[in-house]
Design a protein around this motif. Structure first.
Motif, PDB file in Angstrom:
ATOM      1  N   TRP A 286      85.423  69.337  35.554  1.00  0.00           N
ATOM      2  CA  TRP A 286      84.414  68.531  36.263  1.00  0.00           C
ATOM      3  C   TRP A 286      83.186  69.392  36.581  1.00  0.00           C
TER       4      TRP A 286
ATOM      5  N   LEU B  93      80.908  70.216  33.465  1.00  0.00           N
ATOM      6  CA  LEU B  93      80.198  69.130  32.777  1.00  0.00           C
ATOM      7  C   LEU B  93      78.746  69.092  33.254  1.00  0.00           C
TER       8      LEU B  93
ATOM      9  N   GLU C  77      76.486  66.978  32.496  1.00  0.00           N
ATOM     10  CA  GLU C  77      75.970  65.603  32.406  1.00  0.00           C
ATOM     11  C   GLU C  77      75.371  65.130  33.732  1.00  0.00           C
ATOM     12  N   ARG C  78      74.144  64.590  33.668  1.00  0.00           N
ATOM     13  CA  ARG C  78      73.488  64.071  34.871  1.00  0.00           C
ATOM     14  C   ARG C  78      73.844  62.601  35.099  1.00  0.00           C
TER      15      ARG C  78
ATOM     16  N   SER D 267      76.057  59.762  35.707  1.00  0.00           N
ATOM     17  CA  SER D 267      77.412  59.751  36.274  1.00  0.00           C
ATOM     18  C   SER D 267      78.426  58.996  35.415  1.00  0.00           C
TER      19      SER D 267
ATOM     20  N   LYS E 168      78.413  58.732  32.113  1.00  0.00           N
ATOM     21  CA  LYS E 168      78.727  59.592  30.962  1.00  0.00           C
ATOM     22  C   LYS E 168      79.624  60.752  31.395  1.00  0.00           C
ATOM     23  N   LYS E 169      79.354  61.290  32.579  1.00  0.00           N
ATOM     24  CA  LYS E 169      80.163  62.399  33.096  1.00  0.00           C
ATOM     25  C   LYS E 169      81.601  61.932  33.316  1.00  0.00           C
ATOM     26  N   ARG E 170      81.746  60.739  33.905  1.00  0.00           N
ATOM     27  CA  ARG E 170      83.098  60.181  34.127  1.00  0.00           C
ATOM     28  C   ARG E 170      83.823  60.011  32.800  1.00  0.00           C
TER      29      ARG E 170
ATOM     30  N   LYS F  31      83.302  61.538  29.856  1.00  0.00           N
ATOM     31  CA  LYS F  31      83.635  62.829  29.254  1.00  0.00           C
ATOM     32  C   LYS F  31      84.815  63.475  29.979  1.00  0.00           C
TER      33      LYS F  31
END
Length: 159
Positions: A119, A122, A124-125, A127, A129-131, A133
């Motif tokens: 977590w 990552l 990624e900004r 949220s 997309k971050k979830r 991935k």
């Protein structure tokens, strides 16, 4: 002429004892290796029986060592380990027995550490997309979806 094509049964046994001594093997791996030797089917069966009788080939031991080593070395979850063992034609009974070798407390601790570390790494900004991935990574590693989604909720609350 290929040396494998003229192998005697005793040579094949010696080669497969060496093959099994190098690392733990399952029946499917040994049978695949045996395909490379030009010996009769009955002799191939005798080789397998010899390897089992002399304890060079032991599927219970293979399943246990496979489960614990993939968990420790690759941080795989039980689902991935189970699927990989099934792909090697290991029985459900031995799969369950092998998975019991993983201590539950260590399993949960490893999941916590792995998921938190992933977590944090990552970049990624976005949220959503971050979830995605985060979940995809842990699902690919074979962790249980209920653990992943519970951890995701916990991590999102801490933001």
């Amino acid at each position: 002429m290929n040396s494998k094509s003229t192998s005697s049964v005793s040579e094949v046994i010696q080669k497969l004892e060496s093959y099994c001594s190098y690392q733990e093997r399952c029946h499917a791996e040994v049978q695949e290796k045996l395909r490379g030797f030009a010996i009769a089917s009955i002799d191939k069966e005798r080789v397998i029986v010899h390897l089992i009788d002399t304890n060079f080939l032991n599927e219970e031991r293979f399943a246990s060592l496979f489960a614990i080593s993939k968990f420790h070395q690759k941080k795989w979850g039980k689902i991935r380990i189970k699927n990989e063992l099934k792909a090697r034609r290991i029985s459900d009974y031995l799969i369950i027995k092998g998975l019991k070798e993983i201590p539950m407390e260590e399993y949960e601790t490893t999941f916590e550490t792995l998921s938190e570390k992933h977590w944090e790494t990552l970049p990624e900004r976005d949220s959503s997309k971050k979830r995605k991935k985060f979940c995809d990574y842990l699902l690919r590693k074979g962790w249980e979806s209920d653990m992943i989604y519970a951890k995701l909720k916990q991590l999102e609350k801490s933001i």
